[in-house]
Enzyme design. Structure first.
Site, PDB file in Angstrom:
ATOM      1  N   ARG A 166      -3.957  -9.685-113.534  1.00 53.57           N
ATOM      2  CA  ARG A 166      -5.065 -10.427-112.926  1.00 53.57           C
ATOM      3  C   ARG A 166      -6.015 -10.901-114.013  1.00 53.57           C
ATOM      4  O   ARG A 166      -5.805 -10.619-115.174  1.00 53.57           O
ATOM      5  CB  ARG A 166      -5.774  -9.593-111.857  1.00 53.57           C
ATOM      6  CG  ARG A 166      -6.279  -8.242-112.299  1.00 53.57           C
ATOM      7  CD  ARG A 166      -6.925  -7.500-111.121  1.00 53.57           C
ATOM      8  NE  ARG A 166      -7.252  -6.138-111.462  1.00 53.57           N
ATOM      9  CZ  ARG A 166      -7.805  -5.262-110.640  1.00 53.57           C
ATOM     10  NH1 ARG A 166      -8.096  -5.605-109.405  1.00 53.57           N
ATOM     11  NH2 ARG A 166      -8.078  -4.040-111.028  1.00 53.57           N
ATOM     12  N   ASN A 192     -13.899 -11.003-108.571  1.00 48.57           N
ATOM     13  CA  ASN A 192     -13.852  -9.541-108.579  1.00 48.57           C
ATOM     14  C   ASN A 192     -14.218  -9.041-109.963  1.00 48.57           C
ATOM     15  O   ASN A 192     -13.580  -9.414-110.952  1.00 48.57           O
ATOM     16  CB  ASN A 192     -12.440  -9.045-108.222  1.00 48.57           C
ATOM     17  CG  ASN A 192     -12.408  -7.545-108.032  1.00 48.57           C
ATOM     18  OD1 ASN A 192     -13.012  -7.026-107.089  1.00 48.57           O
ATOM     19  ND2 ASN A 192     -11.738  -6.844-108.923  1.00 48.57           N
ATOM     20  N   GLU A 193     -15.248  -8.247-110.015  1.00 50.82           N
ATOM     21  CA  GLU A 193     -15.629  -7.561-111.250  1.00 50.82           C
ATOM     22  C   GLU A 193     -15.593  -8.466-112.492  1.00 50.82           C
ATOM     23  O   GLU A 193     -14.802  -8.250-113.420  1.00 50.82           O
ATOM     24  CB  GLU A 193     -14.747  -6.333-111.484  1.00 50.82           C
ATOM     25  CG  GLU A 193     -14.947  -5.260-110.428  1.00 50.82           C
ATOM     26  CD  GLU A 193     -14.340  -3.924-110.811  1.00 50.82           C
ATOM     27  OE1 GLU A 193     -13.439  -3.889-111.667  1.00 50.82           O
ATOM     28  OE2 GLU A 193     -14.761  -2.907-110.251  1.00 50.82           O
ATOM     29  N   GLU A 233     -17.261  -0.560-103.971  1.00 52.21           N
ATOM     30  CA  GLU A 233     -15.988   0.145-104.143  1.00 52.21           C
ATOM     31  C   GLU A 233     -16.291   1.513-104.723  1.00 52.21           C
ATOM     32  O   GLU A 233     -17.054   1.630-105.687  1.00 52.21           O
ATOM     33  CB  GLU A 233     -15.091  -0.544-105.188  1.00 52.21           C
ATOM     34  CG  GLU A 233     -14.500  -1.857-104.804  1.00 52.21           C
ATOM     35  CD  GLU A 233     -13.613  -2.399-105.951  1.00 52.21           C
ATOM     36  OE1 GLU A 233     -13.177  -1.620-106.816  1.00 52.21           O
ATOM     37  OE2 GLU A 233     -13.409  -3.612-105.983  1.00 52.21           O
ATOM     38  N   PHE A 259      -0.552   4.407-106.635  1.00 52.25           N
ATOM     39  CA  PHE A 259      -0.930   5.822-106.697  1.00 52.25           C
ATOM     40  C   PHE A 259      -2.441   6.014-106.647  1.00 52.25           C
ATOM     41  O   PHE A 259      -2.967   7.062-106.988  1.00 52.25           O
ATOM     42  CB  PHE A 259      -0.327   6.485-107.944  1.00 52.25           C
ATOM     43  CG  PHE A 259       1.176   6.420-107.929  1.00 52.25           C
ATOM     44  CD1 PHE A 259       1.884   6.976-106.867  1.00 52.25           C
ATOM     45  CD2 PHE A 259       1.874   5.764-108.921  1.00 52.25           C
ATOM     46  CE1 PHE A 259       3.268   6.890-106.816  1.00 52.25           C
ATOM     47  CE2 PHE A 259       3.260   5.670-108.884  1.00 52.25           C
ATOM     48  CZ  PHE A 259       3.963   6.237-107.816  1.00 52.25           C
ATOM     49  N   HIS A 260      -3.127   4.961-106.211  1.00 48.56           N
ATOM     50  CA  HIS A 260      -4.584   5.049-106.043  1.00 48.56           C
ATOM     51  C   HIS A 260      -4.862   5.558-104.634  1.00 48.56           C
ATOM     52  O   HIS A 260      -4.186   5.171-103.691  1.00 48.56           O
ATOM     53  CB  HIS A 260      -5.188   3.653-106.225  1.00 48.56           C
ATOM     54  CG  HIS A 260      -6.663   3.650-106.489  1.00 48.56           C
ATOM     55  ND1 HIS A 260      -7.593   3.968-105.526  1.00 48.56           N
ATOM     56  CD2 HIS A 260      -7.363   3.358-107.613  1.00 48.56           C
ATOM     57  CE1 HIS A 260      -8.806   3.858-106.056  1.00 48.56           C
ATOM     58  NE2 HIS A 260      -8.695   3.497-107.322  1.00 48.56           N
TER      59      HIS A 260
HETATM   60  C1  GAL Z   1     -11.680  -1.824-109.437  1.00 49.47           C
HETATM   61  C2  GAL Z   1     -11.116  -3.140-108.937  1.00 49.47           C
HETATM   62  C3  GAL Z   1     -10.226  -2.927-107.718  1.00 49.47           C
HETATM   63  C4  GAL Z   1      -9.259  -1.821-107.982  1.00 49.47           C
HETATM   64  C5  GAL Z   1     -10.030  -0.566-108.340  1.00 49.47           C
HETATM   65  C6  GAL Z   1      -9.165   0.638-108.547  1.00 49.47           C
HETATM   66  O1  GAL Z   1     -12.133  -1.929-110.751  1.00 49.47           O
HETATM   67  O2  GAL Z   1     -12.165  -4.006-108.580  1.00 49.47           O
HETATM   68  O3  GAL Z   1      -9.551  -4.136-107.435  1.00 49.47           O
HETATM   69  O4  GAL Z   1      -8.427  -2.173-109.035  1.00 49.47           O
HETATM   70  O5  GAL Z   1     -10.747  -0.802-109.523  1.00 49.47           O
HETATM   71  O6  GAL Z   1      -9.912   1.760-108.947  1.00 49.47           O
END
Ligand code: GAL
Length: 656
Positions: A113, A151-152, A308, A358-359
């Site tokens: 990404r 995103n970020e 998040e 695995f998250h």
């Molecule tokens: C963030 C990101 C998410 C996902 C997450 C996993 O940094 O915005 O898309 O990758 O981490 O921890």
């Protein structure tokens, strides 16, 4: 925060939702489970560009329409993402020179990404075309209550070194510096014979075989921040017409080194932060608190959103450490305690494929017969009870100076010690204040700080003359300032302020530094108060300040280690080393003198935060904590507070 009331009532609850990864039956189950958990808001579409525009100019919105309608029918609101963090493969193929280039000169590979440069004209045009359509199609949809741009920003793509970036950088330089002469002066290009005679001679500060001009690098960090910010603004301006709040999720206020979030904050309608625990650290809840306090400070003290965080393990650290029992609840409510009006996770349902399978998620691979799911449902119920907290503010009497420019400059090469890391230095003070139950704001050194009883500047290596004057005015009119070593050294171009260090702080602190004596890797020194210190020692000469502690060992034995200068109605304290322990003993008399309110007799593992008329008590220990003298109603159990917080529990007391 314009438009903020458009969000669902109470504390918003939910997370990133990627229905595109699932068949319709699962999507239908998702909505049912969301209702069961009390989810009120989900973020959609964040990485879905190629699904929305499978070929240039051909749009397919049907699948998204269907999902938004289904969520709406279930009363779940949508935070609609713009998917610009993942340009489609067709785009990268058509515009191969839009793919970012690293400082080392490597064009990044595809299949991940953040694969387009924020300065590339084709990327900007494609962004506009898509976002205009999203705004037209969903701007009036009643389910869509806010916009989540990109995103970020800044993670993982901070600086890009492609040709489009260099062109944009030269334009940026022309605006930032009146002329080539001012640029040459600001960058000190006389050193190593770098004087520029034409703007086109200036390249990006690419990797070289030795150190590249630090002022050039500092400006490139500023330029890179602004390039991403322009890409955000382009989208924000297209979306604003819908009348709905626009945000972008910060990649961790504390961790996102590459973006100067003081410059971003005023451009957002709602501050949104992402935070992930460092699984290895037992005290990572203090880091969480710091990230939350910085988020609130960026929101000007008002509410913000944790956009998040995780229900359990993340998948990108060396070990995916699961959360301990009750930890997810403690984490979520700590964000709320520190001003978040939302609890959002990455992600709703664990992915079966791709990089993050695995998250952890709200619905784990194990399904609903799992502790995580039971905790997710219980948290939804807690948040319903906490609806009354929404919109309230957290007041802080102490602030820590935080400046991204100083962060960037401090951590460039060839500083007097490799141990001068910005975060370590700030964290040491933050942690001490946290353990003393003092809630802390963060401030830019040029901000209005007159309302704080104590301001701490642990790491202000780069400090402009104007900011130093601001600090001086603060002290003269009665403030109490604590500065630590290697502060006030350079100006905005990394040029040493004239004369002895700490240039612009000499008068304010009533001292000067004759010589730095950085310590060897494991070397320690002791202070007269008994503390052991590391990293730094220096020869302090008093020119008005008085010594409160001296070094008793090391290169500066017998000379001042901590000082105070009484100036006007206030006091300016200086600490010439990094105590391993004992920072609390140094800070306590300052907090006492400034009459900083804080509860006494609480264990230092109990997090205590007051959000208007609610006190959040978060017990991070394995034993119960007693809280004397606090009366009110335990909001989560709707019973009178009995003065005790069970091990690992969270209690929210509405003061009577
Ligand atoms: C963030 C990101 C998410 C996902 C997450 C996993 O940094 O915005 O898309 O990758 O981490 O921890």
């Amino acid at each position: 925060m314009p438009g903020y009331p458009a969000l669902p009532e109470g504390i918003a609850y939910g997370g990133d939702y990627y229905p595109e990864q699932w068949p319709r039956e699962v999507q239908e189950e998702d909505v049912r489970l969301m209702r069961e958990a009390g989810v009120t808001l989900v973020s959609l579409g964040i990485f879905a560009w190629v699904l929305l525009e499978p070929a240039e100019g051909r749009y397919e919105f049907g699948w998204l329409d269907e999902i938004i309608d289904r969520l709406h029918a279930a009363g779940i609101a949508v935070n609609l993402g713009t998917p610009t963090a993942t340009p489609p493969p067709w785009f990268s193929r058509k515009y191969p020179d839009s793919v970012p280039v690293t400082r080392e000169g490597v064009r990044i590979g595809l299949g991940s990404r953040e694969s387009a440069c924020s300065s590339h004209p084709a990327f900007l045009a494609a962004t506009s075309a898509l976002v205009t359509r999203l705004a037209d199609r969903y701007g009036d949809h009643p389910a869509v209550v806010m916009w989540h741009v990109h995103n970020e920003y800044g993670a993982p793509l901070g600086e890009c070194y492609c040709a489009a970036s260099v062109t944009a950088w030269r334009d940026w330089l022309r605006l930032a510096h009146e002329s080539l002469d001012t640029l040459n002066d600001a960058w000190g290009t006389t050193f190593w014979g770098q004087r520029y005679g034409d703007w086109d001679e200036i390249d990006a500060p690419r990797w070289s075989h030795t150190v590249v001009n630090p002022a050039q690098r500092l400006d490139y960090a500023r330029f890179s921040n602004d390039a991403h910010l322009s890409h955000y603004r382009l989208q924000r301006d297209l979306l604003r017409g819908t009348g709905k709040p626009v945000t972008t999720n910060f990649a961790g206020t504390v961790n996102c080194k590459s973006m100067d979030l003081w410059r971003w904050a005023p451009e957002l309608d709602v501050i949104a932060n992402d935070h992930y625990l460092d699984g290895e650290r037992r005290d990572n809840h203090i880091h969480l608190a710091m990230s939350a306090d910085l988020s609130r400070s960026l929101a000007g003290g008002g509410p913000w959103m944790i956009m998040e965080h995780s229900t359990g393990a993340v998948s990108w650290q060396p070990r995916g450490i699961a959360k301990r029992p009750g930890e997810m609840r403690r984490n979520s409510l700590a964000h709320v305690a520190r001003g978040s009006d939302a609890v959002m996770f990455f992600q709703w349902r664990a992915s079966r494929f791709g990089a993050e399978k695995f998250h952890s998620a709200m619905v784990p691979h194990a399904g609903t017969d799992s502790q995580i799911w039971r905790d997710v449902v219980a948290l939804g119920s807690d948040l319903r009870e906490l609806a009354e907290v929404r919109g309230s503010r957290v007041a802080a009497e102490v602030a820590i100076v935080w400046d991204w420019e100083s962060y960037w400059a401090l951590e460039l090469e060839w500083r007097p010690s490799g141990d001068l890391t910005f975060l370590d230095r700030i964290s040491a003070f933050y942690e001490t204040l946290w353990r003393t139950h003092v809630t802390t704001d963060f401030v830019h050194p040029s901000a209005d700080i007159s309302g704080y009883r104590v301001v701490v500047a642990p790491s202000s290596y780069l400090l402009t003359e104007a900011s130093a004057k601001n600090l001086q005015r603060y002290v003269e009119s009665g403030g109490n300032l604590v500065v630590s070593y290697f502060s006030g050294i350079v100006n905005e171009h990394d040029t040493v302020h004239p004369g002895a260090h700490p240039g612009v702080l000499r008068d304010l602190l009533g001292l000067s530094i004759e010589e730095f004596h950085p310590l060897r890797e494991h070397e320690t020194v002791t202070l007269s108060g008994g503390a052991t210190a590391r990293v730094w020692s220096e020869r302090v000469r008093l020119t008005g300040a008085r010594s409160v502690q001296t070094f008793t060992t090391g290169p500066d034995a017998g000379h001042p280690a901590a000082t105070v200068n009484e100036l006007g109605a206030g006091s300016a304290w200086y600490l010439a080393t990094a105590p391993l322990d004992g920072l609390r003993d140094l800070l306590t008399p300052i907090l006492d003198r400034a009459a900083v309110a804080r509860p006494q007799d609480l264990p230092d593992t109990l997090e205590y935060v007051r959000r208007d008329r609610h006190v959040f008590l978060i017990n991070h220990a394995d034993t119960p904590a007693t809280v004397p003298g606090l009366t009110g109603t335990d909001v989560l159990t709707r019973t009178p507070f009995n003065g005790e917080v069970p091990a690992g529990a969270v209690t929210v007391v509405r003061l009577s």
